[in-house]
Design a protein around this motif. Structure first.
Motif, PDB file in Angstrom:
ATOM      1  N   ASP A 105      32.938   8.330  -1.003  1.00 31.99           N
ATOM      2  CA  ASP A 105      34.187   8.917  -1.504  1.00 31.99           C
ATOM      3  C   ASP A 105      35.368   7.983  -1.271  1.00 31.99           C
ATOM      4  N   HIS A 122      35.032   5.010  -3.757  1.00 36.34           N
ATOM      5  CA  HIS A 122      35.336   5.462  -5.130  1.00 36.34           C
ATOM      6  C   HIS A 122      36.848   5.620  -5.321  1.00 36.34           C
ATOM      7  N   ASP A 149      38.479   2.112  -5.354  1.00 34.56           N
ATOM      8  CA  ASP A 149      38.161   1.456  -6.635  1.00 34.56           C
ATOM      9  C   ASP A 149      39.036   2.000  -7.750  1.00 34.56           C
ATOM     10  N   ASP A 150      39.189   3.321  -7.768  1.00 36.56           N
ATOM     11  CA  ASP A 150      39.987   3.955  -8.815  1.00 36.56           C
ATOM     12  C   ASP A 150      41.448   3.509  -8.734  1.00 36.56           C
TER      13      ASP A 150
END
Length: 269
Positions: A258, A261, A264-265
């Motif tokens: 999590d 992610h 990265d976003d």
């Protein structure tokens, strides 16, 4: 594991030991802000995951903690810790100019990171709060009402369901295993109030991580603070059965996924 190296900075009230987990060409910088009574070295696995994803990671031992100067766990003003973290950000930026920076704060470090974001949010690309001491945390009120603060150290069982984590915490000579000190508890109470009145973080992306069986910093109390702090871009992840230290929990692989992610976003938008 990524090899770390240590720096020493002049902090607000003495020398601050800073651990760096380096990356030769990082795509982001991550500052790890540890919790009460512990030290940055406990985040080696988190750092290793982050370095593997292209981050250079820096983590100070706060005033009175770990290898830093000062009477153990005595913090008279948490604003001093915020200022020390800002100095560490300067160290990281000097090594890697123009690289986006994220702040990851756990527990007391979440309170420090929240205040940092209110003051210096324009310098950050993202904020991650793990089991943060913000909002309606009743422990300081309860302790300050007593004539004498009891000698009841943090129970390792409250941190994680993982027996190896508990044992390592109990045996760690850099972890404080004694009672809280009244000036530190008073500093907690003041900073909780300061952050509550400090406004939201606007467009800064926020990831909130919390175990739903956190008995040290209960979920409901932190949610009050998150609602006050969150701006236009926030994500929450609540882990069933997890206790206070989600980065050291039996489901840590999900927590790391999590975290990666989310970063990265942030970095690709």
């Amino acid at each position: 594991m990524t090899e770390s190296r240590e720096h020493v900075l002049d902090g607000s009230r003495g020398s601050i030991a800073v651990r760096e987990w380096p990356h030769p060409r990082p795509r982001c910088l991550v500052l790890v802000v540890h919790g009460y009574g512990e030290h940055a070295g406990r985040y080696a696995e988190v750092a290793d995951v982050l370095v593997g994803q292209g981050a250079a990671v820096f983590g100070p031992d706060h005033l009175g903690h770990g290898r830093s100067a000062g009477e153990r766990v005595l913090i008279e003003d948490l604003q001093d810790v915020v200022a020390d973290v800002h100095a560490v950000a300067g160290l990281a930026r000097a090594a890697h100019p123009d690289v986006p920076m994220a702040l990851v704060g756990h527990s007391m470090g979440g309170l420090v990171a929240a205040r940092y974001a209110q003051l210096h949010g324009a310098e950050l690309a993202a904020l991650v709060l793990s089991g943060p001491v913000i909002g309606d945390w009743e422990l300081p009120r309860r302790l300050l009402a007593l004539d004498e603060i009891p000698d009841t150290p943090v129970s390792p069982a409250a941190l994680s369901r993982d027996p190896e984590v508990r044992a390592a915490y109990a045996e760690d000579p850099l972890v404080w295993h004694g009672p809280m000190k009244r000036p530190t508890v008073e500093a907690f109470a003041r900073m909780l109030d300061t952050v509550a009145k400090g406004g939201d973080i606007g467009r800064l992306p926020l990831l909130w991580l919390h175990g739903d069986d956190d008995r040290l910093v209960p979920l409901a109390g932190s949610r009050v603070g998150i609602e006050e702090l969150r701006g236009a871009d926030s994500t929450e992840r609540v882990y069933p059965g997890a206790r206070h230290e989600v980065f050291h929990e039996t489901n840590k692989a999900d927590v790391f996924a999590d975290l990666i992610h989310f970063l990265d976003d942030v970095l690709t938008h």
